[in-house]
Motif scaffolding. Structure first.
Motif, PDB file in Angstrom:
ATOM      1  N   ASN A  63       0.846  -1.189   0.000  1.00  0.00           N
ATOM      2  CA  ASN A  63       0.000   0.000   0.000  1.00  0.00           C
ATOM      3  C   ASN A  63       0.883   1.240   0.000  1.00  0.00           C
ATOM      4  OD1 ASN A  63      -2.603  -1.257   0.078  1.00  0.00           O
ATOM      5  ND2 ASN A  63      -2.134  -1.852   2.175  1.00  0.00           N
ATOM      6  N   VAL A  64       0.673   2.094  -0.980  1.00  0.00           N
ATOM      7  CA  VAL A  64       1.490   3.283  -1.180  1.00  0.00           C
ATOM      8  C   VAL A  64       0.656   4.525  -0.922  1.00  0.00           C
ATOM      9  CG1 VAL A  64       2.875   4.580  -2.862  1.00  0.00           C
ATOM     10  CG2 VAL A  64       2.880   2.077  -2.898  1.00  0.00           C
ATOM     11  N   GLY A  65       1.273   5.499  -0.284  1.00  0.00           N
ATOM     12  CA  GLY A  65       0.643   6.801  -0.091  1.00  0.00           C
ATOM     13  C   GLY A  65       1.330   7.841  -0.952  1.00  0.00           C
ATOM     14  N   LEU A  66       0.545   8.717  -1.548  1.00  0.00           N
ATOM     15  CA  LEU A  66       1.085   9.847  -2.296  1.00  0.00           C
ATOM     16  C   LEU A  66       1.055  11.060  -1.384  1.00  0.00           C
ATOM     17  CD1 LEU A  66      -0.786   9.404  -5.710  1.00  0.00           C
ATOM     18  CD2 LEU A  66       1.430   8.444  -5.000  1.00  0.00           C
ATOM     19  N   TYR A 112      -0.093  18.372  -9.680  1.00  0.00           N
ATOM     20  CA  TYR A 112      -0.230  17.823 -11.034  1.00  0.00           C
ATOM     21  C   TYR A 112       0.558  16.532 -11.251  1.00  0.00           C
ATOM     22  CZ  TYR A 112       4.269  19.098 -13.177  1.00  0.00           C
ATOM     23  OH  TYR A 112       5.580  19.162 -13.531  1.00  0.00           O
ATOM     24  N   ILE A 113       1.677  16.335 -10.576  1.00  0.00           N
ATOM     25  CA  ILE A 113       2.489  15.135 -10.792  1.00  0.00           C
ATOM     26  C   ILE A 113       1.870  13.904 -10.125  1.00  0.00           C
ATOM     27  CG2 ILE A 113       4.042  15.309  -8.794  1.00  0.00           C
ATOM     28  CD1 ILE A 113       5.205  14.598 -12.368  1.00  0.00           C
ATOM     29  N   ALA A 114       0.966  14.106  -9.176  1.00  0.00           N
ATOM     30  CA  ALA A 114       0.349  12.977  -8.461  1.00  0.00           C
ATOM     31  C   ALA A 114      -0.383  12.045  -9.411  1.00  0.00           C
ATOM     32  CB  ALA A 114      -0.588  13.490  -7.371  1.00  0.00           C
ATOM     33  N   GLY A 115      -1.044  12.594 -10.400  1.00  0.00           N
ATOM     34  CA  GLY A 115      -1.759  11.760 -11.363  1.00  0.00           C
ATOM     35  C   GLY A 115      -0.819  10.854 -12.140  1.00  0.00           C
ATOM     36  N   TRP A 116       0.366  11.353 -12.475  1.00  0.00           N
ATOM     37  CA  TRP A 116       1.344  10.538 -13.191  1.00  0.00           C
ATOM     38  C   TRP A 116       1.806   9.379 -12.323  1.00  0.00           C
ATOM     39  CZ3 TRP A 116       5.245  14.210 -16.094  1.00  0.00           C
ATOM     40  CH2 TRP A 116       4.526  15.122 -16.854  1.00  0.00           C
ATOM     41  N   HIS A 117       2.080   9.668 -11.046  1.00  0.00           N
ATOM     42  CA  HIS A 117       2.511   8.609 -10.134  1.00  0.00           C
ATOM     43  C   HIS A 117       1.390   7.601  -9.906  1.00  0.00           C
ATOM     44  CE1 HIS A 117       6.564   9.798  -8.610  1.00  0.00           C
ATOM     45  NE2 HIS A 117       6.214  10.893  -9.263  1.00  0.00           N
ATOM     46  N   VAL A 123      -3.754   9.334  -0.028  1.00  0.00           N
ATOM     47  CA  VAL A 123      -3.255  10.567  -0.639  1.00  0.00           C
ATOM     48  C   VAL A 123      -3.265  11.625   0.455  1.00  0.00           C
ATOM     49  CG1 VAL A 123      -3.594  12.324  -2.411  1.00  0.00           C
ATOM     50  CG2 VAL A 123      -4.201   9.930  -2.884  1.00  0.00           C
ATOM     51  N   CYS A 124      -2.157  12.326   0.593  1.00  0.00           N
ATOM     52  CA  CYS A 124      -2.016  13.333   1.639  1.00  0.00           C
ATOM     53  C   CYS A 124      -1.640  14.670   1.017  1.00  0.00           C
ATOM     54  CB  CYS A 124      -0.938  12.882   2.625  1.00  0.00           C
ATOM     55  SG  CYS A 124      -0.636  14.032   3.974  1.00  0.00           S
ATOM     56  N   ASP A 125      -2.346  15.708   1.386  1.00  0.00           N
ATOM     57  CA  ASP A 125      -2.026  17.056   0.919  1.00  0.00           C
ATOM     58  C   ASP A 125      -2.582  18.040   1.941  1.00  0.00           C
ATOM     59  OD1 ASP A 125      -1.214  18.270  -2.086  1.00  0.00           O
ATOM     60  OD2 ASP A 125      -2.297  19.665  -0.782  1.00  0.00           O
ATOM     61  N   LEU A 126      -1.891  19.162   2.106  1.00  0.00           N
ATOM     62  CA  LEU A 126      -2.395  20.206   3.010  1.00  0.00           C
ATOM     63  C   LEU A 126      -3.745  20.710   2.559  1.00  0.00           C
ATOM     64  CD1 LEU A 126       0.900  22.224   3.622  1.00  0.00           C
ATOM     65  CD2 LEU A 126      -0.211  20.604   5.172  1.00  0.00           C
ATOM     66  N   SER A 127      -4.005  20.662   1.260  1.00  0.00           N
ATOM     67  CA  SER A 127      -5.311  21.014   0.721  1.00  0.00           C
ATOM     68  C   SER A 127      -6.209  19.782   0.796  1.00  0.00           C
ATOM     69  CB  SER A 127      -5.200  21.479  -0.733  1.00  0.00           C
ATOM     70  OG  SER A 127      -6.482  21.520  -1.333  1.00  0.00           O
ATOM     71  N   VAL A 128      -7.162  19.811   1.689  1.00  0.00           N
ATOM     72  CA  VAL A 128      -8.059  18.671   1.875  1.00  0.00           C
ATOM     73  C   VAL A 128      -8.787  18.341   0.579  1.00  0.00           C
ATOM     74  CG1 VAL A 128     -10.084  17.835   3.136  1.00  0.00           C
ATOM     75  CG2 VAL A 128      -8.328  19.143   4.332  1.00  0.00           C
ATOM     76  N   ALA A 153      -9.807  14.720  -3.883  1.00  0.00           N
ATOM     77  CA  ALA A 153     -10.049  14.514  -5.318  1.00  0.00           C
ATOM     78  C   ALA A 153      -9.168  13.395  -5.866  1.00  0.00           C
ATOM     79  CB  ALA A 153      -9.816  15.811  -6.086  1.00  0.00           C
ATOM     80  N   VAL A 154      -7.877  13.427  -5.554  1.00  0.00           N
ATOM     81  CA  VAL A 154      -6.979  12.384  -6.052  1.00  0.00           C
ATOM     82  C   VAL A 154      -7.307  11.053  -5.389  1.00  0.00           C
ATOM     83  CG1 VAL A 154      -4.565  11.649  -6.259  1.00  0.00           C
ATOM     84  CG2 VAL A 154      -5.162  14.049  -6.613  1.00  0.00           C
ATOM     85  N   ALA A 155      -7.575  11.074  -4.095  1.00  0.00           N
ATOM     86  CA  ALA A 155      -7.904   9.841  -3.372  1.00  0.00           C
ATOM     87  C   ALA A 155      -9.170   9.191  -3.932  1.00  0.00           C
ATOM     88  CB  ALA A 155      -8.064  10.129  -1.883  1.00  0.00           C
ATOM     89  N   ARG A 156     -10.169   9.981  -4.182  1.00  0.00           N
ATOM     90  CA  ARG A 156     -11.440   9.462  -4.711  1.00  0.00           C
ATOM     91  C   ARG A 156     -11.194   8.743  -6.048  1.00  0.00           C
ATOM     92  NH1 ARG A 156     -14.194  13.415  -3.293  1.00  0.00           N
ATOM     93  NH2 ARG A 156     -13.644  14.788  -5.026  1.00  0.00           N
ATOM     94  N   ALA A 157     -10.379   9.331  -6.914  1.00  0.00           N
ATOM     95  CA  ALA A 157     -10.088   8.724  -8.215  1.00  0.00           C
ATOM     96  C   ALA A 157      -9.332   7.406  -8.079  1.00  0.00           C
ATOM     97  CB  ALA A 157      -9.287   9.701  -9.080  1.00  0.00           C
ATOM     98  N   GLN A 158      -8.644   7.219  -6.957  1.00  0.00           N
ATOM     99  CA  GLN A 158      -7.838   6.010  -6.739  1.00  0.00           C
ATOM    100  C   GLN A 158      -8.506   5.005  -5.806  1.00  0.00           C
ATOM    101  OE1 GLN A 158      -5.126   5.644  -8.592  1.00  0.00           O
ATOM    102  NE2 GLN A 158      -5.665   7.651  -9.411  1.00  0.00           N
TER     103      GLN A 158
END
Length: 196
Positions: free
Chosen positions: A7-10, A15-20, A35-40, A45-50
């Motif tokens: 299990n990997v966390g981003l 923008y580069i998160a989608g590539w990874h 997926v972790c970001d200061l912007s909830v 958004a990225v977590a939901r897609a994954q």
């Protein structure tokens, strides 16, 4: 880990998160679990897609036990501290290049990885390009003859210069362009010919 899947966390949902995330989707034995970001909203958004969990702090991500490894995709001035924190917590770490802003910071990450008995790698995405892999294979089998010198140049467009996002770290000052692009050239030279 379930069924030997890592299990990997981003860390960083820019923008580069989608590539990874796409590269990890195509890699057997791993999955994006967080997926972790200061912007909830960005993390969500990225977590939901994954199909992953979203976090707004690295501390919460680490405490959750949701991942065994992370990809650090934040601006380079934050890489060293984040990498050391994750390694000390027992996570394997891949850091998007440039790994850090100095050799000392990079050595500090490597030392933390050794002390924690964890893997640390720099993200050099172009080493997997099919054209590069063909070149490497030709060199390895001697198809190009004896190589006495090589010139490695950057001949690709830098997409953010053309279409944004314009607030990226690499566009904030001229030296950042060298730190952003230079590692690609050194990675090719190192991979093909040994330590530079």
């Amino acid at each position: 880990m379930v069924d030997d899947v890592i299990n990997v966390g981003l860390i960083g949902a820019g923008y580069i998160a989608g590539w990874h995330a796409e590269a990890l989707r195509l890699t057997s034995g791993v999955r994006v679990a967080a997926v972790c970001d200061l912007s909830v909203s960005a993390a969500e958004a990225v977590a939901r897609a994954q199909g992953a969990r979203a976090f707004s702090s690295v501390e919460d991500l680490i405490a959750s036990g949701a991942v065994q490894a992370v990809h650090i995709l934040t601006p380079p001035d934050s890489h060293a501290a984040l990498a050391r924190r994750c390694l000390v917590a027992g996570l394997h770490v891949l850091v998007e290049k440039p790994v850090a802003l100095s050799g000392d910071d990079t050595a500090g990450i490597a030392n933390a990885a050794r002390a924690a008995n964890r893997h640390f790698a720099a993200g050099h995405n172009f080493l997997g390009l099919p054209s590069y892999c063909r070149l490497k294979e030709q060199i390895a089998r001697g198809a190009l003859g004896r190589i006495s010198s090589a010139e490695i140049t950057w001949a690709l467009p830098l997409a953010p210069l053309r279409s944004g996002p314009y607030g990226l770290w690499l566009l904030r000052e001229p030296r950042n362009l060298l730190l952003e692009l230079g590692p690609h050239l050194f990675a090719f030279a190192h991979d093909l010919f040994g330590a530079v």
